[in-house]
Design an enzyme around this catalytic site. Sequence first.
Site, PDB file in Angstrom:
ATOM      1  N   GLU A 100      -9.879   2.437  -5.164  1.00 21.49           N
ATOM      2  CA  GLU A 100      -9.598   3.840  -4.826  1.00 21.49           C
ATOM      3  C   GLU A 100      -8.453   4.444  -5.631  1.00 21.49           C
ATOM      4  OE1 GLU A 100     -11.012   4.061  -0.235  1.00 21.49           O
ATOM      5  OE2 GLU A 100      -9.098   3.077  -0.551  1.00 21.49           O
ATOM      6  N   HIS A 104      -2.878   3.257  -4.576  1.00 23.82           N
ATOM      7  CA  HIS A 104      -2.242   2.784  -3.328  1.00 23.82           C
ATOM      8  C   HIS A 104      -0.785   2.374  -3.563  1.00 23.82           C
ATOM      9  CE1 HIS A 104      -5.744   2.805  -0.596  1.00 23.82           C
ATOM     10  NE2 HIS A 104      -6.448   2.558  -1.680  1.00 23.82           N
ATOM     11  N   ASP A 122       0.872  -1.180   0.000  1.00 23.49           N
ATOM     12  CA  ASP A 122       0.000   0.000   0.000  1.00 23.49           C
ATOM     13  C   ASP A 122       0.906   1.226   0.000  1.00 23.49           C
ATOM     14  OD1 ASP A 122      -2.319   1.782   0.491  1.00 23.49           O
ATOM     15  OD2 ASP A 122      -3.330  -0.080   1.013  1.00 23.49           O
TER      16      ASP A 122
HETATM   17  C1  ACM Z   1     -10.885  -0.769   0.440  1.00 26.39           C
HETATM   18  O1  ACM Z   1     -11.387  -0.755   1.574  1.00 26.39           O
HETATM   19  N1  ACM Z   1     -10.332   0.330  -0.043  1.00 26.39           N
HETATM   20  C2  ACM Z   1     -10.888  -1.966  -0.366  1.00 26.39           C
END
Ligand code: ACM
Length: 630
Positions: A347, A269, A195
Site C-alpha cells: 500500500e 506506512h 507502521d
Molecule cells: C496489508 O493488509 N496491507 C498487508
Amino acid sequence: MKLNKWTLLVLAVVCGSQLKAQSLNIIPEPFHVAKGTGVFQFPKSIAINAPSSANDVTDQIALQLRKATGKTVYFSKNNASINLDIIKDEVLGTEGYTLNINAEGITISANTNAGLFYGWQTLQQIMPSAVYAKTVQSNTNWQVPFVSVIDKPRFGWRGLMLDVSRHFFSKADVKVFIDDMARYKYNRFHWHLTDDQGWRIEIKSLPKLTEVGAWRAERKGKWMNITTPAINEPKTYGGFYTQEDIKEIVAYAKSKFIEVIPEIDIPGHSMAINTAYPQLSTTPNYPYQVNAGDEFMDWEGINGHVTARIDNSLDPSNELVYTYLDKIFGEIAPLFPFEYIHMGGDENAKNNWEKSANVQALMKKEGLKNQNEVQSYFVRRVQKIINSKGKKMMGWDEILEGGLSGDAAVMSWRGIAGGVEAAKQGHKVVMSPNQYNYIDFYQGELTAEGKVYSGLRMKKTYSFDPIPEGIDSSLILGNQGNQWTEQLQNMRNVQYMTWPRALAIAETSWSPKEKKNWNLFSKKVEAQFDKLDAANVKYAKSMFDPIVTTQLNTKGELIVNMEGEVDGLKICYTIDESMPDNFSEVFTKPFVLPEDVTILRVIAYRDGKQISKLLNIPIESLKKRAVKVL
Ligand code: ACM
C-alpha cells in the site's frame, strides 16, 4: 514403536475412522488418530521419563501439570506415567510425533524436541480442559482415553501476525498471544513492528525512532474517523520494545518452537519514521506527527492507486534512506535468528513520489519507466541490505510489482493472485489472503459486531486451501492469519477476534487436506470453548449467529434469507419490533419483508436453548446489504 511408511499406511487403514478421531476433538486434526477403549488414570504423583536433551519440553510439561493438577511431578526412569522418546523416523520429519496412551501410561515419540512439544499439545487437548488452568483444579478426574496418534504437519509455515503498531501491546501481552498460538501448533509469529501509528523496536543508532516515533496523541473511537490531534498536543500514547525485550520475546517464542519474523513496513506506512526523521520523506519540511488513527489516506485513490494526503513514504531517491535502513536492519538482524526479515512493501502511495523532482531525477538516472519500477528499485536496494545482514527478504505481494529478483519470498494478501504469480516466477510464498485469513475482519452479524473493513465468517476461513491449482506446491511455504489492530486496543479484544477463527487456520495449516470437514470441525470448535475458558482466552461465539442476507428483486421488494453457519440451529425472528423467543416465527425459507418493517430481530436456538446473540438488524442495514437481482 519404530515407524516406517508401511506401518503408517497399515495403521491408517486398520484403525482410521473419522468418527473415532473426531470424538477426541483435537484441533488441528492429526494425520491419524485411533481411539482405544479404556482410560489411563494419572497416579497421585506423576513420574516423567525423558532424555536430558528434551529438558526444554519436559520442564514445561512438569510445570503445567504441577500448576493445574497440584500433583507431585518428578523425573524418573521407573514407573513413569509419561515417557518422552527421541527416535529416528524418516516419516515423522522435523515436527511429527506419535502419541500412545495405554494401561502402562503415555508415550510421546519424535525425532525432535519440536515433535515432542506438539505431542504434548495433543495430549493436553485430550486431557480434561482443566489442564490449561493456571491454578490447581482439585475437582478434576485426571484421566485420558487410550489412543494412538501419528501426526505431522502439512505445512512448515503455520503463522499468525500481530500488528503492534496500531496499538502497542506489552511484552506480557505478546507472550499471551504466543501461548495461544502454541496450543494449536503454530510455528511462525510475524511481528508487525512498524507502521504509520508507531515505531515499536529500539534502534540504538537512531534513537528518535522510538523517542519520537513510538508516541502519538491518544484517541478513542472509530479508526480513520477521529479528530486529528493539534500538532502540539502531548504525545503520550504508545510504547516500544527495547532490544532486551525483543531478545526475551524471541527466546520465549523459541521455547514454544515458534520462530519470529520481524516486519519493518517500508517504503509506505512510514509516518512514524518520517515523524522521527522528516528528512527521509519527500516533504522534509512538513510538520509531521505520528498518526493517531485519523484519516490521511485515500484508499480508493486516483485511478485505483492509493494516495496519501500526508507523505507517509520514504524517499527512494535519498541515499540517507538506505544509510538509515542499513543501520536499522543491521541492528535487527542479530536479534532475530529466523532466516527471513519482512520489509512490508504494501500500500505504498506514490503520489508524493510523482511530485518529487529528486524522484524524477532518479528515474532518469536509473532508467525507471514508472512508479512501480521506482518501488522495485527501492525493494532491490532493501533486499541487498537485508541479504548483506545474512537474511532473506520477504514482503507483501506488492513487492512483485515492477519486478522481483533473488531469493525474496512473497506473502500473498490481496487474494492468492500475488502468490500464484510469485510461485510462477520461482519465489517462495506464504498464503495469507485477506478474503480468508484476515482475522481482524468482523466475524458475525455486522450490526452486532461493528464494522472492521469487511466481514469474514469462520466457515469461509476454514474453506481455504493454500495450494492453488497448477503451481509448484513445494514453493508454498504455508499459511498465515493476520491480526491487524486498528480497532483492537487490548489483548482481550485481540483474543476475541483471533479465536476461534485461528483454529480454522491452524487446521488448514497442519492437517491433511483430506481430513478437513467443516461439520466435524465446527463441533470440535465447540469442544475447544471449554479449553479456551480454562486457559482464560477470550473468544467469539459468532458461529452461532445466523447469517442474514438480503436481495432486492425487480419489484423493489427486499427478500430476507437466513442460514446457520453451523448445523442444527432453529432460527427464530420477529419483524414487529418485539423480542423473539423460542416460540417466535421460525425461519424456513426466504421471505419478502413487508414494506413498513423497521427492524428484524433474530435469535438462534438449539435444543430449546438460546445459542446465538440477539441480533437487532435495522431496515437500513438490511437495505444496504441487499444484492440486486435482475
Ligand atoms: C496489508 O493488509 N496491507 C498487508
